[in-house]
Design an enzyme around this catalytic site. Sequence first.
Site, PDB file in Angstrom:
ATOM      1  N   SER A 311       0.811  -1.217   0.000  1.00  0.00           N
ATOM      2  CA  SER A 311       0.000   0.000   0.000  1.00  0.00           C
ATOM      3  C   SER A 311       0.844   1.266   0.000  1.00  0.00           C
ATOM      4  CB  SER A 311      -0.899   0.029   1.249  1.00  0.00           C
ATOM      5  OG  SER A 311      -1.791  -1.066   1.257  1.00  0.00           O
ATOM      6  N   HIS A 385      -7.502  -0.027   5.871  1.00  0.00           N
ATOM      7  CA  HIS A 385      -7.100  -1.417   6.117  1.00  0.00           C
ATOM      8  C   HIS A 385      -7.226  -1.805   7.590  1.00  0.00           C
ATOM      9  CE1 HIS A 385      -5.970  -2.375   2.057  1.00  0.00           C
ATOM     10  NE2 HIS A 385      -5.233  -1.291   1.981  1.00  0.00           N
TER      11      HIS A 385
END
Length: 459
Positions: A311, A385
């Site tokens: 990410s 997340h």
Amino acid sequence: MNMTFLQELFNSITQRDARLWRRQGELSAPDHAQMLAACHALLESDGEASSISLASRALSMYNRLTEDERTRFFEGLASEFAADPARIDQAYETYREARDNPSLHALFDACEPRRQELFRRLNLASNGTYELVRMREGLLARLRDRTSDDRQELAAIDADFAHLFGSWFNRGFLMLKRIDWNTPASILEKIIRYEAVHEIRDWDDLRRRLDARDRRCFAFFHPAIGDEPLIFVEVALCKGLPDRIQPILSGESAGERSIDDPEAADAAAFFGISNCQTGLRGISFGNFLIKQVVQELKLELPQLKYFVTLSPVPGFAHWLAEQRDDGTLPDELGQVLHELDATDWHLDPAQSERLKAVVKPLAARYLVEEKNARGLPLNPVARFHLGNGAELHRINWLGDISPKGLKQAAGLMVNYLYVLDDIERNHENYTANATVVCSNEVRDLNRRARKMAKGEPAK
């Protein structure tokens, strides 16, 4: 009666009416007052067929409004289609006396803004759901342009949209589809357009991401908006956890990709998750998407052990510059961080190592400790997340050395690890306490950052 035939009949009527309204509109553009009058007429309609026709007319008019007229229309929605205070007072007095379910139900009805029923009726039109999503997109743009003191009325409209969309886009209505090179071109074009993390440069770039044996892509669709994806995720099958994005994106040869045989993979890396519809902002699909993709991958490749992201860390470089420039950090650290101003610092091994010793611990502090006004992690990707039940697992130095990666995060990328047995517990702890679940490695980096901030040796 055959319901499919009936639906096709209604669609035929609304499409015919929409064409008629468009032809009439070519002669004169509507204004916000006409649009509001059309909405009042829709709410007063009793028959289903007439309501469908009036909904099509109203949406056709909205699409022809100028931007200024749309702003005035939203302002009219706030004032003319709110709940009636007198009706609420009366319903509450009745409930206070009776204390029974019928009076409670009447109170609920009185408290609901008339806008919500208006949106339900607009949704009757062919393609009405997608048109309403686009309408909210326009509303969100206006909310961004207003000051906090001037946005209250429009924020109430947005709350109505969010309330209805939360039900209309319930997980039970969403369809997961795998996207590959055989997917219709109309959908592939949208994947290129909506990719928000790592730009897809052209059709060859898209084919590298979809057609390789070590790649997967999945998207959520909703039956009411056809081939418009809501959210999609790109997956790379790997041996071990990936720490750099450039080899994944290049795909120039089997040696540059993580693996060549999917059955040799032990990890699935989510390297790009893109929300496609701005009008659905705040309607969470990510948790559902990741869980279902994990299930699909486990069915196909049961040997997979790790489900992890690679990410970006948007906003980190900006935060780092603020810490450097406002005197928060010791002068020695600030001087090292000034080396980030050079465009090619990452190409000098000695300079890169010097910066690594400072930047990685500060990144851990940023991700673990820095919070927004709501007490949640400052970083939006971390909020996504961690809220979905992942663990902040690893911070990767020079994980993204593209100009964008260097500019937004000093080249850092992060692995968020989804441990299937821990997802629900992590999610609950995050929701209840904003807990940032992280690995020992990240925890150690954060401790080093605290020492550095006090001027103590980092090691």
